[in-house]
Design a protein around this motif. Structure first.
Motif, PDB file in Angstrom:
ATOM      1  N   PHE A 124       0.821  -1.209   0.000  1.00 51.33           N
ATOM      2  CA  PHE A 124       0.000   0.000   0.000  1.00 51.33           C
ATOM      3  C   PHE A 124       0.856   1.260   0.000  1.00 51.33           C
ATOM      4  O   PHE A 124       0.501   2.249  -0.621  1.00 51.33           O
ATOM      5  N   VAL A 125       1.986   1.230   0.691  1.00 49.22           N
ATOM      6  CA  VAL A 125       2.849   2.411   0.742  1.00 49.22           C
ATOM      7  C   VAL A 125       3.309   2.770  -0.665  1.00 49.22           C
ATOM      8  O   VAL A 125       3.182   3.912  -1.098  1.00 49.22           O
ATOM      9  N   ALA A 126       3.815   1.807  -1.409  1.00 45.98           N
ATOM     10  CA  ALA A 126       4.287   2.065  -2.775  1.00 45.98           C
ATOM     11  C   ALA A 126       3.126   2.465  -3.686  1.00 45.98           C
ATOM     12  O   ALA A 126       3.224   3.428  -4.451  1.00 45.98           O
ATOM     13  N   LYS A 127       2.005   1.752  -3.586  1.00 48.09           N
ATOM     14  CA  LYS A 127       0.823   2.047  -4.412  1.00 48.09           C
ATOM     15  C   LYS A 127       0.294   3.445  -4.088  1.00 48.09           C
ATOM     16  O   LYS A 127      -0.014   4.229  -4.988  1.00 48.09           O
ATOM     17  N   ASN A 128       0.188   3.759  -2.799  1.00 43.04           N
ATOM     18  CA  ASN A 128      -0.308   5.083  -2.385  1.00 43.04           C
ATOM     19  C   ASN A 128       0.601   6.191  -2.875  1.00 43.04           C
ATOM     20  O   ASN A 128       0.131   7.223  -3.355  1.00 43.04           O
ATOM     21  N   ASN A 129       1.905   6.000  -2.758  1.00 39.19           N
ATOM     22  CA  ASN A 129       2.848   7.030  -3.183  1.00 39.19           C
ATOM     23  C   ASN A 129       2.694   7.321  -4.679  1.00 39.19           C
ATOM     24  O   ASN A 129       2.670   8.478  -5.100  1.00 39.19           O
ATOM     25  N   LYS A 130       2.557   6.269  -5.483  1.00 37.66           N
ATOM     26  CA  LYS A 130       2.366   6.461  -6.927  1.00 37.66           C
ATOM     27  C   LYS A 130       1.035   7.161  -7.195  1.00 37.66           C
ATOM     28  O   LYS A 130       0.951   8.080  -8.011  1.00 37.66           O
ATOM     29  N   GLU A 131      -0.020   6.737  -6.507  1.00 38.57           N
ATOM     30  CA  GLU A 131      -1.342   7.341  -6.695  1.00 38.57           C
ATOM     31  C   GLU A 131      -1.308   8.833  -6.351  1.00 38.57           C
ATOM     32  O   GLU A 131      -1.869   9.664  -7.065  1.00 38.57           O
ATOM     33  N   ILE A 132      -0.632   9.176  -5.266  1.00 37.12           N
ATOM     34  CA  ILE A 132      -0.542  10.580  -4.850  1.00 37.12           C
ATOM     35  C   ILE A 132       0.293  11.387  -5.844  1.00 37.12           C
ATOM     36  O   ILE A 132      -0.121  12.474  -6.261  1.00 37.12           O
ATOM     37  N   THR A 133       1.445  10.871  -6.241  1.00 37.89           N
ATOM     38  CA  THR A 133       2.289  11.638  -7.167  1.00 37.89           C
ATOM     39  C   THR A 133       1.614  11.791  -8.533  1.00 37.89           C
ATOM     40  O   THR A 133       1.749  12.835  -9.169  1.00 37.89           O
ATOM     41  N   ASP A 134       0.860  10.779  -8.974  1.00 35.96           N
ATOM     42  CA  ASP A 134       0.098  10.902 -10.221  1.00 35.96           C
ATOM     43  C   ASP A 134      -0.976  11.986 -10.077  1.00 35.96           C
ATOM     44  O   ASP A 134      -1.183  12.792 -10.982  1.00 35.96           O
ATOM     45  N   PHE A 171     -11.594  10.944  -2.635  1.00 33.55           N
ATOM     46  CA  PHE A 171     -10.575  10.059  -3.174  1.00 33.55           C
ATOM     47  C   PHE A 171      -9.903  10.732  -4.372  1.00 33.55           C
ATOM     48  O   PHE A 171     -10.384  11.760  -4.871  1.00 33.55           O
ATOM     49  N   THR A 172      -8.827  10.147  -4.862  1.00 29.49           N
ATOM     50  CA  THR A 172      -8.113  10.743  -5.998  1.00 29.49           C
ATOM     51  C   THR A 172      -8.966  10.781  -7.262  1.00 29.49           C
ATOM     52  O   THR A 172      -8.682  11.560  -8.165  1.00 29.49           O
ATOM     53  N   ASN A 173     -10.028   9.989  -7.327  1.00 29.54           N
ATOM     54  CA  ASN A 173     -10.918  10.041  -8.491  1.00 29.54           C
ATOM     55  C   ASN A 173     -11.994  11.122  -8.356  1.00 29.54           C
ATOM     56  O   ASN A 173     -12.860  11.264  -9.214  1.00 29.54           O
ATOM     57  N   GLY A 207     -10.023  -0.119   2.903  1.00 34.24           N
ATOM     58  CA  GLY A 207      -8.675  -0.210   3.458  1.00 34.24           C
ATOM     59  C   GLY A 207      -7.637   0.075   2.389  1.00 34.24           C
ATOM     60  O   GLY A 207      -7.817  -0.261   1.225  1.00 34.24           O
ATOM     61  N   GLY A 208      -6.551   0.736   2.781  1.00 36.53           N
ATOM     62  CA  GLY A 208      -5.469   1.043   1.857  1.00 36.53           C
ATOM     63  C   GLY A 208      -5.696   2.268   1.000  1.00 36.53           C
ATOM     64  O   GLY A 208      -4.912   2.538   0.095  1.00 36.53           O
ATOM     65  N   SER A 209      -6.727   3.044   1.283  1.00 38.79           N
ATOM     66  CA  SER A 209      -7.073   4.189   0.433  1.00 38.79           C
ATOM     67  C   SER A 209      -6.253   5.440   0.709  1.00 38.79           C
ATOM     68  O   SER A 209      -5.943   5.759   1.853  1.00 38.79           O
ATOM     69  N   VAL A 210      -5.947   6.165  -0.375  1.00 34.76           N
ATOM     70  CA  VAL A 210      -5.409   7.520  -0.281  1.00 34.76           C
ATOM     71  C   VAL A 210      -6.606   8.432  -0.035  1.00 34.76           C
ATOM     72  O   VAL A 210      -7.636   8.322  -0.704  1.00 34.76           O
ATOM     73  N   LEU A 211      -6.475   9.337   0.923  1.00 30.42           N
ATOM     74  CA  LEU A 211      -7.540  10.279   1.255  1.00 30.42           C
ATOM     75  C   LEU A 211      -7.050  11.695   0.988  1.00 30.42           C
ATOM     76  O   LEU A 211      -5.920  12.037   1.340  1.00 30.42           O
ATOM     77  N   ILE A 212      -7.899  12.503   0.376  1.00 32.86           N
ATOM     78  CA  ILE A 212      -7.561  13.905   0.144  1.00 32.86           C
ATOM     79  C   ILE A 212      -8.576  14.745   0.908  1.00 32.86           C
ATOM     80  O   ILE A 212      -9.778  14.468   0.871  1.00 32.86           O
ATOM     81  N   PHE A 213      -8.079  15.750   1.599  1.00 29.85           N
ATOM     82  CA  PHE A 213      -8.953  16.633   2.364  1.00 29.85           C
ATOM     83  C   PHE A 213      -8.649  18.081   2.024  1.00 29.85           C
ATOM     84  O   PHE A 213      -7.494  18.504   2.040  1.00 29.85           O
ATOM     85  N   ASP A 214      -9.697  18.822   1.715  1.00 29.83           N
ATOM     86  CA  ASP A 214      -9.616  20.274   1.675  1.00 29.83           C
ATOM     87  C   ASP A 214     -10.036  20.701   3.074  1.00 29.83           C
ATOM     88  O   ASP A 214     -11.154  20.382   3.503  1.00 29.83           O
ATOM     89  N   VAL A 215      -9.152  21.356   3.813  1.00 26.04           N
ATOM     90  CA  VAL A 215      -9.446  21.737   5.186  1.00 26.04           C
ATOM     91  C   VAL A 215      -9.297  23.237   5.383  1.00 26.04           C
ATOM     92  O   VAL A 215      -8.449  23.885   4.756  1.00 26.04           O
ATOM     93  N   LYS A 216     -10.149  23.776   6.239  1.00 25.30           N
ATOM     94  CA  LYS A 216     -10.038  25.181   6.651  1.00 25.30           C
ATOM     95  C   LYS A 216     -10.100  25.197   8.174  1.00 25.30           C
ATOM     96  O   LYS A 216     -11.044  24.678   8.775  1.00 25.30           O
ATOM     97  N   LEU A 217      -9.072  25.750   8.784  1.00 18.22           N
ATOM     98  CA  LEU A 217      -9.009  25.833  10.240  1.00 18.22           C
ATOM     99  C   LEU A 217      -9.811  27.062  10.683  1.00 18.22           C
ATOM    100  O   LEU A 217      -9.395  28.195  10.471  1.00 18.22           O
ATOM    101  N   ILE A 218     -10.976  26.813  11.243  1.00 16.92           N
ATOM    102  CA  ILE A 218     -11.873  27.894  11.679  1.00 16.92           C
ATOM    103  C   ILE A 218     -11.407  28.487  12.997  1.00 16.92           C
ATOM    104  O   ILE A 218     -11.367  29.699  13.167  1.00 16.92           O
ATOM    105  N   SER A 219     -11.071  27.598  13.953  1.00 16.29           N
ATOM    106  CA  SER A 219     -10.605  28.107  15.243  1.00 16.29           C
ATOM    107  C   SER A 219      -9.812  27.052  15.994  1.00 16.29           C
ATOM    108  O   SER A 219      -9.936  25.868  15.757  1.00 16.29           O
ATOM    109  N   VAL A 220      -8.978  27.549  16.910  1.00 14.04           N
ATOM    110  CA  VAL A 220      -8.293  26.714  17.883  1.00 14.04           C
ATOM    111  C   VAL A 220      -9.041  26.988  19.181  1.00 14.04           C
ATOM    112  O   VAL A 220      -9.074  28.109  19.667  1.00 14.04           O
ATOM    113  N   ASN A 221      -9.690  25.957  19.715  1.00 11.51           N
ATOM    114  CA  ASN A 221     -10.614  26.155  20.843  1.00 11.51           C
ATOM    115  C   ASN A 221      -9.907  26.077  22.200  1.00 11.51           C
ATOM    116  O   ASN A 221      -8.916  25.470  22.380  1.00 11.51           O
TER     117      ASN A 221
END
Length: 160
Positions: A35-45, A88-90, A146-160
């Motif tokens: 998964f590490v090798a597969k994920n790295n390729k998926e992310i770089t692609d 996901f990357t798709n 299991g084994g999925s690459v996850l992509i997140f768009d995040v915005k930090l609204i506050s530190v509580n």
């Protein structure tokens, strides 16, 4: 004679079953390494396809700071409020918050968030590209295989 033969047969079966169990952790490690090798390729692609300028941390997290923010900066144990979209990357979205965000402790979420969100200050936003070893590993979680690459768009609204 028959009891001795039965005892030897039972002992042989017990030993052979025990030997099979010792090999299971090795198989799991091999799957994780794959998964590490597969994920790295998926992310770089994905990075190349979307023309992103990312930073890669030592742990394997890729991220893009789209706005660093100007407020308070959280630590890995801070409680924060974050608005996010996870996909996901798709491009398939698997989860997202409302614009008001959700609050949680950074020590209670996936490692990719614990590491990535402290790169921001309040008001900041980023794209986190999280390989499985910093997400849910080999485990499925709801709609996330299991084994999925996850992509997140995040915005930090506050530190509580």
């Amino acid at each position: 004679m028959k009891p001795l033969l039965f005892a030897l047969l039972a002992l042989t079966l017990f030993i052979s079953c025990s030997k099979g169990k010792e090999k299971e952790p090795t198989i799991q490690k091999e799957i994780s390494v794959d998964f590490v090798a597969k994920n790295n390729k998926e992310i770089t692609d994905y990075i190349a396809k979307n023309n992103l300028k990312t930073i890669k941390s030592d742990s394997g997290l890729y991220y893009v700071i789209t706005d660093p923010g100007t407020g308070k900066q959280p630590t890995a144990t801070s409680n924060v409020t974050v608005a996010y979209k996870g996909y996901f990357t798709n491009g398939t979205v698997f989860d997202q918050s409302g614009p008001e965000g959700i609050s949680f402790g950074l020590d209670q979420v996936i490692k990719g968030w614990t590491e990535g969100i402290p790169y921001l200050k309040t008001g900041g936003s980023a794209i986190l590209l999280v390989p499985a070893q910093l997400g849910y590993g080999n485990n499925s979680m709801g709609p996330i295989p299991g084994g999925s690459v996850l992509i997140f768009d995040v915005k930090l609204i506050s530190v509580n």
